[in-house]
Write a protein that holds these residues in place. Sequence first.
Motif, PDB file in Angstrom:
ATOM      1  N   GLY A 354     -24.794 -31.626  29.663  1.00 25.85           N
ATOM      2  CA  GLY A 354     -25.563 -30.983  30.630  1.00 25.85           C
ATOM      3  C   GLY A 354     -27.101 -30.586  29.960  1.00 25.85           C
ATOM      4  N   TRP A 355     -27.057 -30.647  28.612  1.00 14.32           N
ATOM      5  CA  TRP A 355     -28.232 -30.444  27.987  1.00 14.32           C
ATOM      6  C   TRP A 355     -28.921 -31.567  26.899  1.00 14.32           C
ATOM      7  CZ3 TRP A 355     -28.497 -25.790  29.744  1.00 14.32           C
ATOM      8  CH2 TRP A 355     -27.506 -25.039  29.747  1.00 14.32           C
ATOM      9  N   ILE A 356     -30.164 -31.481  26.813  1.00 12.86           N
ATOM     10  CA  ILE A 356     -31.109 -32.692  26.113  1.00 12.86           C
ATOM     11  C   ILE A 356     -30.242 -33.243  24.858  1.00 12.86           C
ATOM     12  CG2 ILE A 356     -32.373 -31.142  24.866  1.00 12.86           C
ATOM     13  CD1 ILE A 356     -33.528 -34.441  26.696  1.00 12.86           C
ATOM     14  N   THR A 357     -29.450 -32.444  24.125  1.00 16.36           N
ATOM     15  CA  THR A 357     -28.967 -33.041  23.111  1.00 16.36           C
ATOM     16  C   THR A 357     -27.687 -33.736  23.667  1.00 16.36           C
ATOM     17  OG1 THR A 357     -29.382 -30.928  21.916  1.00 16.36           O
ATOM     18  CG2 THR A 357     -27.518 -32.223  21.036  1.00 16.36           C
ATOM     19  N   GLY A 358     -27.014 -33.577  24.579  1.00 17.89           N
ATOM     20  CA  GLY A 358     -26.075 -34.411  25.041  1.00 17.89           C
ATOM     21  C   GLY A 358     -26.548 -35.754  25.626  1.00 17.89           C
ATOM     22  N   TYR A 401     -22.606 -33.163  14.555  1.00 15.37           N
ATOM     23  CA  TYR A 401     -23.535 -32.632  14.954  1.00 15.37           C
ATOM     24  C   TYR A 401     -23.208 -31.626  15.963  1.00 15.37           C
ATOM     25  CZ  TYR A 401     -28.718 -33.049  16.522  1.00 15.37           C
ATOM     26  OH  TYR A 401     -29.994 -32.576  16.544  1.00 15.37           O
ATOM     27  N   CYS A 402     -23.911 -30.186  15.573  1.00 17.48           N
ATOM     28  CA  CYS A 402     -23.327 -29.104  16.465  1.00 17.48           C
ATOM     29  C   CYS A 402     -24.437 -27.975  16.230  1.00 17.48           C
ATOM     30  CB  CYS A 402     -21.912 -28.540  15.950  1.00 17.48           C
ATOM     31  SG  CYS A 402     -22.013 -27.869  14.410  1.00 17.48           S
ATOM     32  N   ALA A 403     -24.504 -27.065  17.196  1.00 18.11           N
ATOM     33  CA  ALA A 403     -24.935 -25.943  16.950  1.00 18.11           C
ATOM     34  C   ALA A 403     -24.771 -24.664  16.129  1.00 18.11           C
ATOM     35  CB  ALA A 403     -25.211 -25.170  18.445  1.00 18.11           C
ATOM     36  N   PRO A 404     -25.905 -24.046  15.494  1.00 13.56           N
ATOM     37  CA  PRO A 404     -25.814 -23.017  14.651  1.00 13.56           C
ATOM     38  C   PRO A 404     -24.700 -21.961  15.069  1.00 13.56           C
ATOM     39  CG  PRO A 404     -27.838 -23.623  14.413  1.00 13.56           C
ATOM     40  CD  PRO A 404     -27.430 -24.385  15.581  1.00 13.56           C
ATOM     41  N   THR A 405     -24.812 -21.720  16.483  1.00 16.98           N
ATOM     42  CA  THR A 405     -24.193 -20.766  17.326  1.00 16.98           C
ATOM     43  C   THR A 405     -22.676 -21.065  17.018  1.00 16.98           C
ATOM     44  OG1 THR A 405     -25.610 -20.389  19.000  1.00 16.98           O
ATOM     45  CG2 THR A 405     -23.322 -19.543  19.272  1.00 16.98           C
ATOM     46  N   VAL A 432     -28.547 -28.290  15.537  1.00 20.49           N
ATOM     47  CA  VAL A 432     -29.477 -28.444  16.410  1.00 20.49           C
ATOM     48  C   VAL A 432     -29.315 -27.019  17.433  1.00 20.49           C
ATOM     49  CG1 VAL A 432     -28.123 -29.675  17.934  1.00 20.49           C
ATOM     50  CG2 VAL A 432     -30.376 -29.926  18.375  1.00 20.49           C
ATOM     51  N   GLY A 433     -30.583 -26.803  17.810  1.00 18.77           N
ATOM     52  CA  GLY A 433     -30.546 -25.632  18.932  1.00 18.77           C
ATOM     53  C   GLY A 433     -31.537 -24.345  18.278  1.00 18.77           C
ATOM     54  N   GLU A 434     -31.507 -24.180  17.170  1.00 28.90           N
ATOM     55  CA  GLU A 434     -32.133 -22.941  16.633  1.00 28.90           C
ATOM     56  C   GLU A 434     -32.333 -22.847  14.910  1.00 28.90           C
ATOM     57  OE1 GLU A 434     -29.114 -19.342  16.937  1.00 28.90           O
ATOM     58  OE2 GLU A 434     -28.648 -21.147  18.451  1.00 28.90           O
ATOM     59  N   TRP A 460     -36.176 -29.567  17.675  1.00 29.08           N
ATOM     60  CA  TRP A 460     -36.975 -30.788  18.708  1.00 29.08           C
ATOM     61  C   TRP A 460     -36.426 -29.842  19.882  1.00 29.08           C
ATOM     62  CZ3 TRP A 460     -33.403 -33.673  22.167  1.00 29.08           C
ATOM     63  CH2 TRP A 460     -31.986 -33.757  21.642  1.00 29.08           C
ATOM     64  N   GLN A 461     -36.920 -30.183  20.920  1.00 32.03           N
ATOM     65  CA  GLN A 461     -36.903 -29.591  22.477  1.00 32.03           C
ATOM     66  C   GLN A 461     -36.398 -30.458  23.604  1.00 32.03           C
ATOM     67  OE1 GLN A 461     -40.994 -28.180  22.093  1.00 32.03           O
ATOM     68  NE2 GLN A 461     -40.279 -26.009  21.696  1.00 32.03           N
ATOM     69  N   THR A 462     -36.099 -30.084  24.528  1.00 33.08           N
ATOM     70  CA  THR A 462     -36.037 -30.995  25.796  1.00 33.08           C
ATOM     71  C   THR A 462     -36.980 -31.701  26.016  1.00 33.08           C
ATOM     72  OG1 THR A 462     -34.692 -29.083  26.803  1.00 33.08           O
ATOM     73  CG2 THR A 462     -35.635 -30.590  28.293  1.00 33.08           C
ATOM     74  N   GLU A 463     -38.348 -31.130  25.822  1.00 38.01           N
ATOM     75  CA  GLU A 463     -39.639 -31.685  26.133  1.00 38.01           C
ATOM     76  C   GLU A 463     -39.918 -32.698  25.492  1.00 38.01           C
ATOM     77  OE1 GLU A 463     -39.802 -27.456  27.640  1.00 38.01           O
ATOM     78  OE2 GLU A 463     -39.126 -28.432  25.769  1.00 38.01           O
ATOM     79  N   THR A 464     -39.317 -32.760  24.052  1.00 34.56           N
ATOM     80  CA  THR A 464     -39.789 -34.064  22.979  1.00 34.56           C
ATOM     81  C   THR A 464     -38.935 -35.043  23.208  1.00 34.56           C
ATOM     82  OG1 THR A 464     -38.455 -33.372  21.458  1.00 34.56           O
ATOM     83  CG2 THR A 464     -40.648 -31.904  21.469  1.00 34.56           C
ATOM     84  N   GLY A 465     -37.717 -34.740  23.787  1.00 35.37           N
ATOM     85  CA  GLY A 465     -36.938 -36.090  24.082  1.00 35.37           C
ATOM     86  C   GLY A 465     -36.007 -36.432  23.015  1.00 35.37           C
ATOM     87  N   GLY A 466     -36.399 -36.004  21.624  1.00 37.46           N
ATOM     88  CA  GLY A 466     -35.813 -36.574  20.760  1.00 37.46           C
ATOM     89  C   GLY A 466     -36.079 -35.675  19.304  1.00 37.46           C
TER      90      GLY A 466
END
Length: 701
Positions: A354-358, A401-405, A432-434, A460-466
């Motif tokens: 559901g997120w851009i990373t996915g 590959y995971c999030a700092p959270t 990824v994420g923060e 990176w961001q949703t808007e950058t695509g990668g």
Amino acid sequence: MPSSVAVRLVARAVGTRKFGVPQGPFCSRSLLQSPFRLSSSAPIPAPTPAPAHSDITTTPIPEITDIYPHLNTHESIYQFSLEQPEEFWGRLGRARLEWQREFQTVTDHDYHNSIFRWFPDGQLNVSVNCVDRHARLHPNRVALLWEKDEPGQQERVTYRQLQEDVCRMANVLRASGVGRGDRVAIYLPVSPLAVAAMLACARIGAVHSVVFAGFSADALASRIQDAGAETVITADQAVRGGKVIQLKQVVDAAVAKCPSVRQVFVGQRTGAQINMGNRDIPLDKVLSTASTECEPAVQGAEDLLFLLYTSGSTGSPKGVAHTSAGYLLYAATTHKHVFDYRDGDVFGCVADIGWITGHSYVVYGPLANGATTVLFESTPTYPDPGRYWETVSRLGITHFYCAPTALRLLLRYEDSWVLRHDRSSLRILGSVGEPLNHEAWHWFNDLVGEKRCDLVDTWWQTETGGIMLSPRPSAPGAPILPGMPMRAMFGVRPVLRGVDGSEMKGRSVDGALCVGSVWPGIARTVFGDHKRYVDTYFAPFPGHYFSGDGAHRDADGHYQITGRMDDVINVTGHRLGTAEVEDAMTEHEDVAEVAVVGFPHEVKGEGVYAFMVLKNGVDASTEQITDQLRKLVRSKIAGYAVPEVFLVCPGLPKTRSGKIMRRILRNIAAGKHEELGDTSTLADPSVVQAIVNAHAAHSAK
């Protein structure tokens, strides 16, 4: 109710139920009824050794270096990608994608109106690039490794099977009236069905809008309405962390507010009894009779591939729009070069689809490269805090590959949860994420990776695509510094801008992080509102993409993300990045997580307010920890950076993707409890009231 065939499948494949949670696949004959999927013996080839030419750059790029032998260093290749982007990306596009009609034009940009086009006269189908071409060459290679909620219940889907699944789903959608350009909302858990649904849309030219299967009915409805989706694909329930989530009930409530929706396809994850209305179509039934062949639509390179809605801290969600060829090339290229992907690797990105990373690093990037990609349905702590590392051991995962959270959450637990599992298969770690704070970086690198894996902390961001900034690719053996994305990706020119808009040149400078080049993965617009796209990303610094983040370029030219620009606090005239304070505080051995915000201060203008979560089993008193934190922040940054308030909380308000909702914390710190806004999309809305109560108790002292 499940079909009789599906019931037999569940009985055969699952057997008993564990932990009281119903088990079983989506009960579709097309998607999960296959001997390959019930067997653990589907082949995953042995990883490829380090390729030749690794003395130039960490991952070879022969499409460039074979043609231009004078480009014999990583830096020279990077500069070439900036100075001759059409030659660089044109050669990669021809070599790494399969075209229905090869392009003659690489770029056709209208900078004045922020309209960007890559390979505009070319034609290709994304599903063919992600599935068909690999099914032709390696039909029995595992494409998807579905790590279901219960450990040991994994299922494997080969490229040949995935091709059949995608074609069945595409035929069902096409037969139901879904055509080119139509938007399809997908509200599914991480599963082969979700991947097949995404790729089926791509196959027939429809545009998918995946919504995280945990958002509220209101959040789902707003996204369906904005996209104008007439079709929704969902399931009866989802299973995550031992808990059952009522997906169909949420969809029913959402669709009741969406008169545009004419049909809802309902798959089965648990086989639970659910209400089926006039618009509802049992997905397993229609898939069971669908053909396994589907002619792919001829698609233009700039045709829309998907919308993905970002839930910003203010305003309505933005439908970020990505097109086909440029996005796919950038996702595949970054997947290969940032992570040094090689044939035979098992790529484990645990993000939700559901997120851009996915999208980019679970689905499109890995599959475009013919990889085996992991679909992780569960949580980091289910059934225990060793879940990630048990999964790594059992599946032989090479990349994690995971999030700092998630890392900061696992930091609360004993190291034994990591050490009891074999992690020798790991080669690359990623975050990824923060910004990744130093303590979490060292825990991940030193303990999990045993100091032998490259750790790529990506920005990176949703808007950058990668991925835009990452320690790799680089010169072979180039250092990786803790908690820094460090280096720009091929084709990306980072630019720092000052408050007056001027470029901050040289080293040891701070500024707004912008990009002074156009890369293939850039989002093309905000769906239905190009003006918002321009105003948000290009109007603040004309001629540059504005990320909204701040960054520091150090004495060696490496980049460090300092946090969102709206997360900068002005304390007695000093600009203070919240991430800097958070990084210092999380170095304390008893602190698991911190969120810092500014709040009105009658003397300083703004004060610093720190919301912190302590690790389990802390012996020291809150007063002792607070005193130590004051000294730590003072020593790491300066006296003005020491928070006015340290508030111990049971948790932080986060979206289901792990993003901390700082708007809520800022309002709590300012005493504006009546302005907290909608909290229904948070992972745990109850934590907000707990923080409000803690703030009130602290203020009363």
